[in-house]
Design a protein around this motif. Structure first.
Motif, PDB file in Angstrom:
ATOM      1  N   LYS A   3       0.846  -1.194   0.000  1.00 53.32           N
ATOM      2  CA  LYS A   3       0.000   0.000   0.000  1.00 53.32           C
ATOM      3  C   LYS A   3       0.880   1.243   0.000  1.00 53.32           C
ATOM      4  CE  LYS A   3      -3.830  -2.290   2.127  1.00 53.32           C
ATOM      5  NZ  LYS A   3      -4.995  -2.170   2.941  1.00 53.32           N
ATOM      6  N   ASN A   4       0.396   2.267  -0.688  1.00 53.86           N
ATOM      7  CA  ASN A   4       1.151   3.522  -0.743  1.00 53.86           C
ATOM      8  C   ASN A   4       0.955   4.302   0.558  1.00 53.86           C
ATOM      9  OD1 ASN A   4      -1.323   4.845  -0.920  1.00 53.86           O
ATOM     10  ND2 ASN A   4      -1.184   5.197  -3.114  1.00 53.86           N
ATOM     11  N   SER A   5       1.553   5.482   0.635  1.00 49.98           N
ATOM     12  CA  SER A   5       1.507   6.274   1.868  1.00 49.98           C
ATOM     13  C   SER A   5       0.098   6.717   2.236  1.00 49.98           C
ATOM     14  CB  SER A   5       2.432   7.494   1.752  1.00 49.98           C
ATOM     15  OG  SER A   5       1.981   8.331   0.699  1.00 49.98           O
ATOM     16  N   GLU A   6      -0.810   6.698   1.270  1.00 51.87           N
ATOM     17  CA  GLU A   6      -2.196   7.093   1.559  1.00 51.87           C
ATOM     18  C   GLU A   6      -3.070   5.891   1.879  1.00 51.87           C
ATOM     19  OE1 GLU A   6      -3.396   9.414  -1.819  1.00 51.87           O
ATOM     20  OE2 GLU A   6      -1.947  10.998  -1.359  1.00 51.87           O
ATOM     21  N   THR A  12       2.066  -1.975  -8.536  1.00 50.03           N
ATOM     22  CA  THR A  12       3.307  -1.703  -9.278  1.00 50.03           C
ATOM     23  C   THR A  12       4.465  -1.509  -8.313  1.00 50.03           C
ATOM     24  OG1 THR A  12       2.029  -0.674 -11.055  1.00 50.03           O
ATOM     25  CG2 THR A  12       4.400  -0.209 -10.981  1.00 50.03           C
ATOM     26  N   ALA A  13       4.266  -0.668  -7.325  1.00 51.92           N
ATOM     27  CA  ALA A  13       5.305  -0.449  -6.318  1.00 51.92           C
ATOM     28  C   ALA A  13       5.549  -1.735  -5.531  1.00 51.92           C
ATOM     29  CB  ALA A  13       4.914   0.684  -5.389  1.00 51.92           C
ATOM     30  N   GLY A  14       4.496  -2.479  -5.233  1.00 53.33           N
ATOM     31  CA  GLY A  14       4.631  -3.740  -4.511  1.00 53.33           C
ATOM     32  C   GLY A  14       5.470  -4.740  -5.286  1.00 53.33           C
TER      33      GLY A  14
END
Length: 139
Positions: A3-6, A12-14
């Protein structure tokens, strides 16, 4: 799921983080679990000023690691389990150490040669192990 910062799912980041971690683990495995890494038996004095001698032995092991080898220092292990002041247990610890020495590629001798270190040198010679006499370094 990464999960992103929000707090939203970010596959994709994972996926990128997963790949980075996979590569990191592979590098670490290569670096530390190399079955071809030479094993160095670290022989140094234990008895006497035990605290200073243990500190020095840890420094010697660190030097072996920094040179890319795997240190084996039985005198840092067995006195934690066996009573070094009991002659029978001390002898048992020495025998265990000599058994480990047999599995090592080289024996590096540091500092003053005590009676225990002398036995390790004798065993190394009997087994035709490469012996290196190292200068004593501050730990």
């Amino acid at each position: 799921m990464f999960k992103n910062s929000e707090g939203y799912a970010d596959p994709t980041a994972g996926s990128a983080m997963s790949q980075i971690m996979k590569e990191y683990r592979q590098q670490q495995k290569k670096r530390y679990a190399d079955k071809n890494r030479r094993k160095i038996y670290v022989a140094s004095k234990y008895a006497g000023d035990v605290d200073a001698n243990v500190k020095a032995a840890i420094g010697y092991c660190r030097m072996v690691i920094d040179k890319g080898y795997m240190p084996i220092a039985s005198h840092l292990l067995y006195p934690q389990i066996l009573n070094d002041n009991d002659p029978e247990e001390r002898e048992l610890g020495l025998m265990f150490g000599l058994a480990l020495l047999r599995e090592c590629d080289e024996v590096w001798v540091f500092g003053e040669v005590s009676p225990g270190v002398s036995r390790e040198i004798e065993e190394a010679r009997r087994l035709n192990k490469k012996l290196r006499f190292m200068k004593e370094v501050g730990a």
